[in-house]
Design a protein around this motif. Sequence first.
Motif, PDB file in Angstrom:
ATOM      1  N   MET A   6       0.848  -1.179   0.000  1.00  0.00           N
ATOM      2  CA  MET A   6       0.000   0.000   0.000  1.00  0.00           C
ATOM      3  C   MET A   6       0.892   1.241   0.000  1.00  0.00           C
ATOM      4  N   PRO A   7       0.656   2.187  -0.945  1.00  0.00           N
ATOM      5  CA  PRO A   7       1.496   3.382  -1.011  1.00  0.00           C
ATOM      6  C   PRO A   7       1.239   4.282   0.193  1.00  0.00           C
ATOM      7  N   PRO A   8       2.261   5.059   0.603  1.00  0.00           N
ATOM      8  CA  PRO A   8       2.077   5.957   1.740  1.00  0.00           C
ATOM      9  C   PRO A   8       1.059   7.061   1.418  1.00  0.00           C
ATOM     10  N   GLU A   9       0.408   7.571   2.462  1.00  0.00           N
ATOM     11  CA  GLU A   9      -0.553   8.651   2.268  1.00  0.00           C
ATOM     12  C   GLU A   9       0.167   9.902   1.781  1.00  0.00           C
ATOM     13  N   THR A  10      -0.508  10.648   0.931  1.00  0.00           N
ATOM     14  CA  THR A  10       0.042  11.907   0.448  1.00  0.00           C
ATOM     15  C   THR A  10       0.136  12.891   1.615  1.00  0.00           C
ATOM     16  N   LEU A  11       1.245  13.584   1.691  1.00  0.00           N
ATOM     17  CA  LEU A  11       1.426  14.579   2.735  1.00  0.00           C
ATOM     18  C   LEU A  11       0.666  15.845   2.345  1.00  0.00           C
ATOM     19  N   THR A  12      -0.318  16.196   3.136  1.00  0.00           N
ATOM     20  CA  THR A  12      -1.136  17.380   2.892  1.00  0.00           C
ATOM     21  C   THR A  12      -1.025  18.323   4.086  1.00  0.00           C
ATOM     22  N   PRO A  13      -1.355  19.581   3.882  1.00  0.00           N
ATOM     23  CA  PRO A  13      -1.363  20.500   5.023  1.00  0.00           C
ATOM     24  C   PRO A  13      -2.274  20.002   6.156  1.00  0.00           C
ATOM     25  N   GLU A  14      -3.401  19.423   5.809  1.00  0.00           N
ATOM     26  CA  GLU A  14      -4.322  18.929   6.843  1.00  0.00           C
ATOM     27  C   GLU A  14      -3.687  17.807   7.662  1.00  0.00           C
ATOM     28  N   ARG A  15      -3.007  16.882   7.012  1.00  0.00           N
ATOM     29  CA  ARG A  15      -2.312  15.807   7.751  1.00  0.00           C
ATOM     30  C   ARG A  15      -1.240  16.375   8.660  1.00  0.00           C
ATOM     31  N   ILE A  16      -0.529  17.380   8.172  1.00  0.00           N
ATOM     32  CA  ILE A  16       0.514  18.006   8.983  1.00  0.00           C
ATOM     33  C   ILE A  16      -0.108  18.680  10.199  1.00  0.00           C
ATOM     34  N   LEU A  17      -1.225  19.371  10.006  1.00  0.00           N
ATOM     35  CA  LEU A  17      -1.874  20.059  11.124  1.00  0.00           C
ATOM     36  C   LEU A  17      -2.408  19.063  12.154  1.00  0.00           C
ATOM     37  N   GLU A  18      -2.950  17.947  11.679  1.00  0.00           N
ATOM     38  CA  GLU A  18      -3.417  16.911  12.614  1.00  0.00           C
ATOM     39  C   GLU A  18      -2.249  16.372  13.442  1.00  0.00           C
ATOM     40  N   ALA A  19      -1.150  16.092  12.764  1.00  0.00           N
ATOM     41  CA  ALA A  19       0.030  15.577  13.477  1.00  0.00           C
ATOM     42  C   ALA A  19       0.587  16.630  14.436  1.00  0.00           C
ATOM     43  N   THR A  20       0.579  17.877  14.020  1.00  0.00           N
ATOM     44  CA  THR A  20       1.062  18.956  14.881  1.00  0.00           C
ATOM     45  C   THR A  20       0.231  19.038  16.150  1.00  0.00           C
ATOM     46  N   GLU A  21      -1.077  18.913  16.008  1.00  0.00           N
ATOM     47  CA  GLU A  21      -1.945  18.949  17.185  1.00  0.00           C
ATOM     48  C   GLU A  21      -1.597  17.814  18.156  1.00  0.00           C
ATOM     49  N   GLU A  22      -1.350  16.636  17.624  1.00  0.00           N
ATOM     50  CA  GLU A  22      -0.981  15.500  18.486  1.00  0.00           C
ATOM     51  C   GLU A  22       0.378  15.724  19.155  1.00  0.00           C
ATOM     52  N   VAL A  23       1.322  16.270  18.410  1.00  0.00           N
ATOM     53  CA  VAL A  23       2.644  16.548  18.967  1.00  0.00           C
ATOM     54  C   VAL A  23       2.541  17.613  20.062  1.00  0.00           C
ATOM     55  N   LEU A  24       1.735  18.632  19.823  1.00  0.00           N
ATOM     56  CA  LEU A  24       1.532  19.673  20.839  1.00  0.00           C
ATOM     57  C   LEU A  24       0.885  19.094  22.092  1.00  0.00           C
ATOM     58  N   ARG A  25      -0.065  18.201  21.890  1.00  0.00           N
ATOM     59  CA  ARG A  25      -0.726  17.559  23.037  1.00  0.00           C
ATOM     60  C   ARG A  25       0.305  16.754  23.843  1.00  0.00           C
ATOM     61  N   ARG A  26       1.190  16.072  23.148  1.00  0.00           N
ATOM     62  CA  ARG A  26       2.158  15.194  23.801  1.00  0.00           C
ATOM     63  C   ARG A  26       3.292  15.974  24.488  1.00  0.00           C
ATOM     64  N   TYR A  27       3.839  16.988  23.794  1.00  0.00           N
ATOM     65  CA  TYR A  27       5.033  17.657  24.286  1.00  0.00           C
ATOM     66  C   TYR A  27       4.809  19.073  24.821  1.00  0.00           C
ATOM     67  N   GLY A  28       3.692  19.700  24.451  1.00  0.00           N
ATOM     68  CA  GLY A  28       3.463  21.091  24.834  1.00  0.00           C
ATOM     69  C   GLY A  28       4.160  22.030  23.868  1.00  0.00           C
ATOM     70  N   PRO A  29       3.770  23.299  23.873  1.00  0.00           N
ATOM     71  CA  PRO A  29       4.317  24.235  22.883  1.00  0.00           C
ATOM     72  C   PRO A  29       5.795  24.557  23.081  1.00  0.00           C
ATOM     73  N   ALA A  30       6.296  24.459  24.293  1.00  0.00           N
ATOM     74  CA  ALA A  30       7.699  24.799  24.544  1.00  0.00           C
ATOM     75  C   ALA A  30       8.649  23.741  23.984  1.00  0.00           C
ATOM     76  N   LYS A  31       8.234  22.482  23.984  1.00  0.00           N
ATOM     77  CA  LYS A  31       9.129  21.399  23.570  1.00  0.00           C
ATOM     78  C   LYS A  31       8.830  20.833  22.180  1.00  0.00           C
ATOM     79  N   ALA A  32       7.628  21.068  21.657  1.00  0.00           N
ATOM     80  CA  ALA A  32       7.272  20.524  20.341  1.00  0.00           C
ATOM     81  C   ALA A  32       8.095  21.200  19.250  1.00  0.00           C
ATOM     82  N   THR A  33       8.612  20.370  18.341  1.00  0.00           N
ATOM     83  CA  THR A  33       9.418  20.898  17.235  1.00  0.00           C
ATOM     84  C   THR A  33       8.861  20.407  15.907  1.00  0.00           C
TER      85      THR A  33
END
Length: 193
Positions: free
Chosen positions: A1-28
Amino acid sequence: MPPETLTPERILEATEEVLRRYGPAKATVVDVARALGVSHGSVYRHFRTKTALREAVTARWLDRTSQQLAAIVEEAGPAEDRLGHWLATLFDTKRHKAGDDPELFATYMTLIGESGGVVDRHVSDLEAQLTKIIEAGVAEGAFRADSPATTAHAVFAATGRFHDPCYAPEWSRPEITDDFDAVRDLVLRGLRG
C-alpha cells in the motif's frame, strides 16, 4: 500500500498531536515530521517556518468554533432565537474546549498569545456573524440597532466572560450557567428596545 500523500491537513493533525504530547515549549517541527514518517524538509514545503505552522494549527482550532457558529447564522427562524442559540453555542464550545482537554487548551492559549493576527481574524469573523444576525433582527422588526456592527461588537464584549479564554477558570463553577442565562436574557431584552 502506497504511503498517504502529505497534505497540510495531515501536517496540522500531526502537529496537534505533537503539541498535546510535548506542549508548545518542547514541540518541534522535527517531532511533527517524525510523527508523519517524513523529513522535516517535507513539512517545511507546506509551512515555511515553525511560526507559520503554529499559526496554522491555531487558526484551524479557532476555525472549528467559527464554522459551528456560522451554521447557526444561516438557520431559519427568528433572529432572536438564533442569537440566543449562537451565544449559548459559543459559550458551550469554549467551555468544552477548556474542560475536555485542559492540556491542549493550555497549549492553545500559549499559541494564541503568539498569534495575535490569527486571533484578531477570529474575533472579526465572530463579530461579523453577530452583525448578520442582528441585521436580520432589525429587518424583522425584532431588534433595534442604529448600527448592527457596533451593536455586535458591544454584544461580543458584554458576553466576554463566557467566551474569552482568560475567564476559563470560572467556566466550571456551578453558578456559571445561571450567570450566562442572565446575561444572555439581558442582551436580548436590550436589543428588543
